[in-house]
Design a protein around this motif. Structure first.
Motif, mmCIF file in Angstrom:
data_model
loop_
_atom_site.group_PDB
_atom_site.id
_atom_site.type_symbol
_atom_site.label_atom_id
_atom_site.label_comp_id
_atom_site.label_asym_id
_atom_site.label_seq_id
_atom_site.Cartn_x
_atom_site.Cartn_y
_atom_site.Cartn_z
ATOM 1 N N LEU A 1 0.847 -1.181 0.000
ATOM 2 C CA LEU A 1 0.000 0.000 0.000
ATOM 3 C C LEU A 1 0.890 1.242 0.000
ATOM 4 C CD1 LEU A 1 -2.327 -1.133 2.938
ATOM 5 C CD2 LEU A 1 -2.710 -1.491 0.492
ATOM 6 N N ALA A 2 0.426 2.302 -0.616
ATOM 7 C CA ALA A 2 1.211 3.541 -0.627
ATOM 8 C C ALA A 2 0.297 4.742 -0.795
ATOM 9 C CB ALA A 2 2.236 3.513 -1.758
ATOM 10 N N HIS A 3 0.599 5.787 -0.050
ATOM 11 C CA HIS A 3 -0.071 7.064 -0.283
ATOM 12 C C HIS A 3 0.911 8.179 0.060
ATOM 13 C CE1 HIS A 3 -0.883 6.997 4.091
ATOM 14 N NE2 HIS A 3 -1.178 8.283 3.987
ATOM 15 N N ASN A 4 0.629 9.347 -0.450
ATOM 16 C CA ASN A 4 1.522 10.481 -0.217
ATOM 17 C C ASN A 4 0.912 11.454 0.777
ATOM 18 O OD1 ASN A 4 -0.427 11.206 -2.259
ATOM 19 N ND2 ASN A 4 0.760 13.065 -2.616
ATOM 20 N N HIS A 5 1.765 12.230 1.404
ATOM 21 C CA HIS A 5 1.351 13.324 2.283
ATOM 22 C C HIS A 5 1.858 14.627 1.672
ATOM 23 C CE1 HIS A 5 0.760 11.014 6.376
ATOM 24 N NE2 HIS A 5 -0.185 10.746 5.488
ATOM 25 N N PRO A 6 0.974 15.386 1.024
ATOM 26 C CA PRO A 6 1.396 16.648 0.412
ATOM 27 C C PRO A 6 2.006 17.630 1.417
ATOM 28 C CG PRO A 6 -0.762 16.025 -0.396
ATOM 29 C CD PRO A 6 -0.426 15.084 0.719
ATOM 30 N N SER A 7 1.655 17.490 2.694
ATOM 31 C CA SER A 7 2.184 18.379 3.727
ATOM 32 C C SER A 7 3.680 18.173 3.929
ATOM 33 C CB SER A 7 1.479 18.113 5.058
ATOM 34 O OG SER A 7 1.805 16.807 5.538
ATOM 35 N N GLY A 8 4.206 17.028 3.491
ATOM 36 C CA GLY A 8 5.620 16.730 3.699
ATOM 37 C C GLY A 8 5.872 15.963 4.995
ATOM 38 N N SER A 9 4.844 15.795 5.810
ATOM 39 C CA SER A 9 4.983 15.072 7.072
ATOM 40 C C SER A 9 5.001 13.572 6.807
ATOM 41 C CB SER A 9 3.806 15.402 7.999
ATOM 42 O OG SER A 9 3.797 14.519 9.109
ATOM 43 N N LEU A 10 5.917 12.885 7.463
ATOM 44 C CA LEU A 10 6.010 11.441 7.291
ATOM 45 C C LEU A 10 5.253 10.674 8.365
ATOM 46 C CD1 LEU A 10 9.733 10.929 6.253
ATOM 47 C CD2 LEU A 10 7.709 10.646 4.836
ATOM 48 N N LEU A 11 4.801 11.351 9.391
ATOM 49 C CA LEU A 11 4.113 10.669 10.478
ATOM 50 C C LEU A 11 2.760 10.133 10.032
ATOM 51 C CD1 LEU A 11 4.851 13.062 13.473
ATOM 52 C CD2 LEU A 11 5.948 10.880 12.939
ATOM 53 N N PRO A 12 2.521 8.839 10.295
ATOM 54 C CA PRO A 12 1.208 8.288 9.946
ATOM 55 C C PRO A 12 0.144 8.801 10.916
ATOM 56 C CG PRO A 12 2.591 6.609 10.970
ATOM 57 C CD PRO A 12 3.430 7.835 10.824
ATOM 58 N N ILE B 1 4.329 5.753 3.210
ATOM 59 C CA ILE B 1 3.884 7.138 3.099
ATOM 60 C C ILE B 1 5.002 7.864 2.367
ATOM 61 C CG2 ILE B 1 3.290 9.260 4.316
ATOM 62 C CD1 ILE B 1 2.274 7.479 6.638
ATOM 63 N N LEU B 2 4.690 8.472 1.247
ATOM 64 C CA LEU B 2 5.696 9.140 0.436
ATOM 65 C C LEU B 2 5.574 10.650 0.520
ATOM 66 C CD1 LEU B 2 4.871 6.346 -1.066
ATOM 67 C CD2 LEU B 2 6.166 7.288 -2.934
ATOM 68 N N THR B 3 6.717 11.300 0.426
ATOM 69 C CA THR B 3 6.767 12.738 0.206
ATOM 70 C C THR B 3 7.691 12.933 -0.994
ATOM 71 O OG1 THR B 3 8.702 13.167 1.605
ATOM 72 C CG2 THR B 3 6.545 13.192 2.699
ATOM 73 N N ALA B 4 7.858 14.163 -1.420
ATOM 74 C CA ALA B 4 8.725 14.431 -2.564
ATOM 75 C C ALA B 4 10.180 14.090 -2.265
ATOM 76 C CB ALA B 4 8.602 15.894 -2.974
ATOM 77 N N GLU B 5 10.546 14.044 -0.973
ATOM 78 C CA GLU B 5 11.947 13.834 -0.599
ATOM 79 C C GLU B 5 12.274 12.450 -0.051
ATOM 80 O OE1 GLU B 5 12.917 16.935 2.144
ATOM 81 O OE2 GLU B 5 12.578 18.504 0.665
ATOM 82 N N THR B 6 11.319 11.812 0.618
ATOM 83 C CA THR B 6 11.621 10.558 1.288
ATOM 84 C C THR B 6 10.355 9.751 1.545
ATOM 85 O OG1 THR B 6 12.887 9.599 3.126
ATOM 86 C CG2 THR B 6 11.580 11.586 3.615
ATOM 87 N N TYR B 7 10.440 8.765 2.436
ATOM 88 C CA TYR B 7 9.290 7.906 2.696
ATOM 89 C C TYR B 7 9.318 7.370 4.123
ATOM 90 C CZ TYR B 7 12.326 3.795 2.360
ATOM 91 O OH TYR B 7 13.300 2.862 2.579
ATOM 92 N N GLU C 1 9.154 0.084 10.494
ATOM 93 C CA GLU C 1 8.888 0.565 11.857
ATOM 94 C C GLU C 1 8.205 -0.491 12.728
ATOM 95 O OE1 GLU C 1 10.092 3.415 13.003
ATOM 96 O OE2 GLU C 1 10.955 3.768 11.012
ATOM 97 N N GLY C 2 8.003 -1.696 12.171
ATOM 98 C CA GLY C 2 7.397 -2.789 12.933
ATOM 99 C C GLY C 2 5.908 -2.627 13.174
#
Length: 154
Positions: A101-112, A139-145, A151-152
């Protein structure tokens, strides 16, 4: 006892078809969350990563090779809908053994968010019933994931 049939009845037909234009030898293999992230970032519409949330799913075979990418939904700035019924229908149709599964956070926050965590567990439970393993949720952002598996949390 005979059953009486209705004359002129019409019934919809379901056809299960999966067609791939990619040769098995050309399918990328996912061994790590970084592999999944690299594949997803390549396939993600670059113009929407920082604009609106999308939910996508990588369908994998037994060898963890990517069968296909399913674009499950395109949402707004702060959320999108991921319907497990549609996603598992696609997984079954592609004969996937596992999914990412994958989705992005346009805010740039990686926290689920709590909703992200609950959705992941919902998918994991549904996958167990269908014998389709949910390998990860990124969870993807433009810079990382962020990887739930790393994270277990899955």
């Amino acid at each position: 006892m005979e059953k009486e049939l209705f004359t002129g009845s019409k019934v919809a037909e379901v056809e299960l078809v999966y067609r791939s234009k990619v040769k098995a030898s050309q399918r990328p293999q996912v061994k790590t969350s970084l592999d999944a992230y690299m594949i997803l970032s390549e396939l993600w519409d670059e113009g929407t990563m920082d604009l609106q949330e999308s939910f996508k799913v990588l369908m994998l075979n037994r060898g963890n090779k990517v069968l296909c990418l399913y674009n499950a939904s395109l949402g707004g700035i702060t959320g999108t809908v991921a319907d497990p019924r549609l996603i598992f229908t696609a997984a079954l149709k592609a004969s996937a053994v596992s999914i990412i599964l994958a989705h992005n956070h346009p805010s740039g926050s990686l926290l689920p968010s709590r909703a992200d965590e609950e959705l992941t567990m919902k998918f994991k439970g549904a996958g167990q019933l269908l014998d389709i393993k949910v390998v990860d949720h990124l969870i993807l952002t433009a810079e990382t994931y962020y990887s739930f598996a790393d994270e277990g949390l899955i």
